[in-house]
Design a protein around this motif. Sequence first.
Motif, short mmCIF file in Angstrom:
data_model
loop_
_atom_site.label_atom_id
_atom_site.label_comp_id
_atom_site.label_asym_id
_atom_site.label_seq_id
_atom_site.Cartn_x
_atom_site.Cartn_y
_atom_site.Cartn_z
N GLN A 81 0.83 -1.18 0.08
CA GLN A 81 0.05 0.01 -0.10
C GLN A 81 0.92 1.19 -0.13
O GLN A 81 1.72 1.27 0.83
CB GLN A 81 -0.99 -0.10 1.28
CG GLN A 81 -1.88 1.30 1.55
CD GLN A 81 -2.82 1.43 0.38
OE1 GLN A 81 -3.36 0.40 -0.03
NE2 GLN A 81 -3.30 2.44 0.22
N HIS A 83 -0.54 4.62 -0.22
CA HIS A 83 -1.65 5.81 0.19
C HIS A 83 -1.69 5.65 1.70
O HIS A 83 -2.27 4.61 2.39
CB HIS A 83 -2.89 5.81 -0.54
CG HIS A 83 -2.84 5.92 -1.74
ND1 HIS A 83 -2.12 7.08 -2.43
CD2 HIS A 83 -3.09 5.10 -2.99
CE1 HIS A 83 -2.37 6.92 -3.80
NE2 HIS A 83 -2.82 5.67 -4.18
N ASP A 84 -1.77 7.03 2.42
CA ASP A 84 -2.18 6.93 3.90
C ASP A 84 -1.00 6.19 4.60
O ASP A 84 -1.30 5.29 5.73
CB ASP A 84 -3.54 6.68 4.16
CG ASP A 84 -4.48 7.47 3.44
OD1 ASP A 84 -4.34 8.72 3.55
OD2 ASP A 84 -5.57 7.19 3.21
N VAL A 85 0.25 6.02 4.07
CA VAL A 85 1.20 5.23 4.86
C VAL A 85 2.42 6.25 4.77
O VAL A 85 2.55 7.28 4.15
CB VAL A 85 1.77 3.97 4.33
CG1 VAL A 85 0.48 3.09 4.36
CG2 VAL A 85 2.12 4.38 2.81
N THR A 86 3.59 6.22 5.82
CA THR A 86 4.67 6.83 5.87
C THR A 86 5.60 6.55 4.81
O THR A 86 5.69 5.06 4.68
CB THR A 86 5.53 6.81 7.14
OG1 THR A 86 5.44 5.38 7.71
CG2 THR A 86 4.66 7.67 8.24
N ASP A 119 3.96 12.01 -3.88
CA ASP A 119 4.81 12.86 -2.94
C ASP A 119 6.17 13.10 -2.96
O ASP A 119 6.66 14.11 -2.80
CB ASP A 119 4.35 12.67 -1.31
CG ASP A 119 2.95 12.72 -1.12
OD1 ASP A 119 2.11 13.30 -1.67
OD2 ASP A 119 2.67 12.47 0.09
#
Length: 285
Positions: A81, A83-86, A119
């Motif tokens: 995954q 998304h929404d992870v460091t 990002d």
Amino acid sequence: MVTAASPSVGPTGRPIRSFPAPASLKGHGPARIIALCNQKGGVGKTTTTINLGASLAESGRRVLAIDFDPQGALSAGLGVQTHDVTTIYDLLLGTVKDAASTIVHTSIAGLDVIPANIDLSAAEVHLVNEVAREQILARVLRQVTGEYDVILIDCQPSLGLLTVNALTAAHGVLIPLECEYFALRGVALLVETIDKVRDRLNPAITLDGILATMYDGRTLHAREVLERVVDTFGDDVLETVISRTVKFPDASVAGAPIITFAPEHQAAEAYRQLARELIFRGAVA
């Protein structure tokens, strides 16, 4: 005139040999860091990082793969995954200090990954005014080198600040090279960049090898390109050659390395051979 290789001679023009199965390790770490680098896209960097990492893990090595491309293809190819992870971006900017907290275990025992997402495309803008900006990744990886035998960095297709960070952090460089004329043209520029990094930032960096990828021995063009690469770079060209096959995109869709998606396929054996060759050459413990 270039002709197809005989059964006893490999595509690189050298006698075919089988590299020995690697000995088991008595312990793990510190890791040797290898950057997989080529400023041309679509040459097999991510495919090689995934499948080399999985093959080394299969041989008992602890492997950490760093997704260093904003496209996040390495992460997706390992079913991780994004998304929404460091991610590695958070570590570069220092918003997350603990590198271990970003590591994700994959379905392959012994193979972990630090993911990336879009990002990361903003990293160069944010880092350009940082002190010692070329060494930020090296400082991040210093936290985790003791836990692994090898760290593989999947670089983005450019020679910008992120790639320079990878080369500054690395002990060695592996260059996947598509057996196609335009891919060949860029290798000299890449080697020049590696030389500059060696002179100015990382004196210890070495060229671990040039890996011929997407090879189709049925075409004269591919055979001529590979012959020219061997003539130019000699023993820096690895004996292992990765042939073109539809199994690679199929495995990518499945989010799995080729050695688990199609373990008996010749492509899976080619990456196992690559792992054995790099261990034999001393690029990996």
